[in-house]
Design an enzyme around this catalytic site. Structure first.
Site, short mmCIF file in Angstrom:
data_model
loop_
_atom_site.label_atom_id
_atom_site.label_comp_id
_atom_site.label_asym_id
_atom_site.label_seq_id
_atom_site.Cartn_x
_atom_site.Cartn_y
_atom_site.Cartn_z
N PRO B 85 -77.36 -75.15 25.73
CA PRO B 85 -77.82 -74.70 24.41
C PRO B 85 -78.29 -73.25 24.33
O PRO B 85 -77.88 -72.50 23.45
CB PRO B 85 -78.94 -75.67 24.07
CG PRO B 85 -78.61 -76.89 24.86
CD PRO B 85 -78.00 -76.41 26.13
N VAL B 91 -84.60 -77.11 29.94
CA VAL B 91 -83.61 -77.92 30.66
C VAL B 91 -82.44 -77.04 31.13
O VAL B 91 -81.94 -77.18 32.25
CB VAL B 91 -83.11 -79.09 29.78
CG1 VAL B 91 -82.16 -79.99 30.58
CG2 VAL B 91 -84.29 -79.90 29.27
N CYS B 92 -82.03 -76.11 30.26
CA CYS B 92 -80.90 -75.22 30.59
C CYS B 92 -81.20 -74.41 31.85
O CYS B 92 -80.32 -74.19 32.69
CB CYS B 92 -80.62 -74.26 29.44
SG CYS B 92 -80.32 -75.10 27.89
N SER B 93 -82.44 -73.96 31.98
CA SER B 93 -82.80 -73.11 33.11
C SER B 93 -82.75 -73.88 34.42
O SER B 93 -82.69 -73.29 35.49
CB SER B 93 -84.21 -72.52 32.90
OG SER B 93 -84.22 -71.75 31.71
N ASP B 94 -82.82 -75.20 34.33
CA ASP B 94 -82.77 -76.05 35.53
C ASP B 94 -81.47 -76.84 35.58
O ASP B 94 -81.47 -78.01 35.95
CB ASP B 94 -83.98 -76.99 35.56
CG ASP B 94 -85.19 -76.32 36.19
OD1 ASP B 94 -85.02 -75.25 36.79
OD2 ASP B 94 -86.30 -76.87 36.07
#
Lengths: 192, 200
Positions: B85, B91-94
């Site tokens: 997103p 969440v994206c960073s992980d």
């Protein structure tokens, strides 16, 4: 009609209570002098890891059941760049612990993969040749109970004779020198 | 009738309560620079491709420089598209840092990975620099905004993309789609199983 509605309402509530506890509320991060929340981990399948932790059989165990005077717990994730970058240093810590008489058999090291499935933990273990036991926390339940700490995060826990424990170290981030970190852990755990 | 409405309302609230979960473990690599948008609607778009369809071709600018076209891999490599997103979100960073340590799994399955967001190149540069050196290309679907995401049917109504995975085989055919709950990271083992199916 009214009675039937009450039954239906009760059924919905029962569903919630029995089948879903909802989002697990994040706990607060245990601090020095405090205690960890109840953490249950699966007894490792690897016999070497079982021996290391002084466990036998199958099923679940608590931190207090680890055969040690103190335990260092790393909260990590295979998706965490710092955990990846510092994996070699944590391995070095384990090797030092096994070579140091004050630490060997008394101070143990484990890792818990926040939000990592067993497969993902396995990838991390294999990629970085991690020699100590790692555990999955696929649904983040342990991570939430520890206050959703960022990773890597280290807890040091003293195990008392009665199986209870006390946190002696609780800090975000890794360490630059494995030997210095080990000496600090030994001192804080009163194993020096 | 009133009772039924009340029951319906209660059931709806229960469903929201049960389903509205978000869980992420945030790496300290990003320090305090992550913006948490909170719980979002799990999915918010309508797919425009199906398994078995030819994957729509596209060309996008890459953080590494130059442009990358899906068509370039036709007949050469299986391709995984990972839409996330937004940069600098939890969440994206992980997600991509995990893919960064499994290059051998992609290699074994003759696959490459393309990461895509609707952020611009400078933002993606700064963000992905925190992840270490990535072995896969990161593409910007910034302008025309989200055009590729829209072509695949994964552009959400607020302008970001879904958290979606597309597995495309060497013939350019879509073999797997996972438009995931935006609040959760897809399990790696599921993707690995799909990649392994390509060789069978």
């Amino acid at each position: 009609m009214k009675k039937a509605f009450i039954y239906q309402l009760a059924a919905v509530f029962m569903f919630v209570l029995v089948f879903d506890s909802g989002p697990v509320a994040a706990g607060s991060t245990p601090k020095k002098g405090g205690a960890l929340p109840e953490i249950s981990l699966s007894v490792p399948k690897d016999p070497g890891h079982r021996d290391y932790l002084g466990l036998s059989g199958q099923g679940l165990f608590r931190i207090g059941q680890i055969k040690a005077k103190a335990v260092i717990i790393e909260i990590f994730s295979m998706y965490c760049p710092h955990c990846q970058g510092e994996a070699f240093r944590v391995n070095e810590l384990y090797e030092l612990m096994e070579k140091t008489s004050n630490a060997k058999g008394k101070l143990k090291l484990i890792g818990i993969g926040a939000g990592n499935s067993a497969f993902e933990v396995g990838i991390f273990k294999e990629t970085y040749k991690v020699p100590f036991p790692l555990f999955a926390d696929g649904d983040f339940s342990i991570h939430k109970s520890l206050g959703e700490v960022r990773t890597p995060y280290f807890f040091g826990v003293k195990i008392k004779d009665d199986g209870t424990h006390e946190v002696f170290y609780s800090k975000l981030g890794g360490f630059n020198n494995a030997d210095e970190f080990l000496q600090m852990m030994l001192k804080l755990a009163e194993l020096d | 009738m009133r009772n039924k409405k009340a029951l319906l309302l209660l059931s709806g609230l229960v469903a929201i309560f049960c389903l509205s979960t978000s869980a992420f473990g945030l790496s300290d690599a990003f320090k305090n620079n992550i913006y948490n948008p909170g719980i979002m609607k799990p999915t918010d778009s309508v797919l425009k491709v199906n398994v078995g369809d030819r994957a729509p071709d596209f060309t996008l600018p890459a953080v590494s420089g130059g442009k990358v076209s899906l068509g370039h891999y036709l007949g050469k490599k299986n391709v995984v598209l990972s839409f996330v997103p937004a940069a600098w979100t939890p969440v994206c960073s992980d997600q991509w840092p995990g893919y960064n340590i499994v290059k051998q799994i992609f290699d074994k399955n003759n696959a490459i990975l393309l990461g895509i967001t609707v952020d611009n190149i400078p933002t993606l540069f700064a963000w992905t620099n925190q992840m270490g050196k990535l072995w896969f290309d990161i593409l910007s679907d910034f302008w025309p905004h989200g055009a590729v995401a829209a072509k695949y049917g994964v552009l959400r109504s607020d302008g970001v993309t879904e958290r979606a995975l597309f597995v495309i085989d060497k013939k350019g055919i879509v073999r797997y789609i996972d438009v995931h709950n935006i609040n959760e990271r897809p399990r790696l083992e599921v993707l690995v199983k799909e990649l392994e199916k390509l060789g069978k």
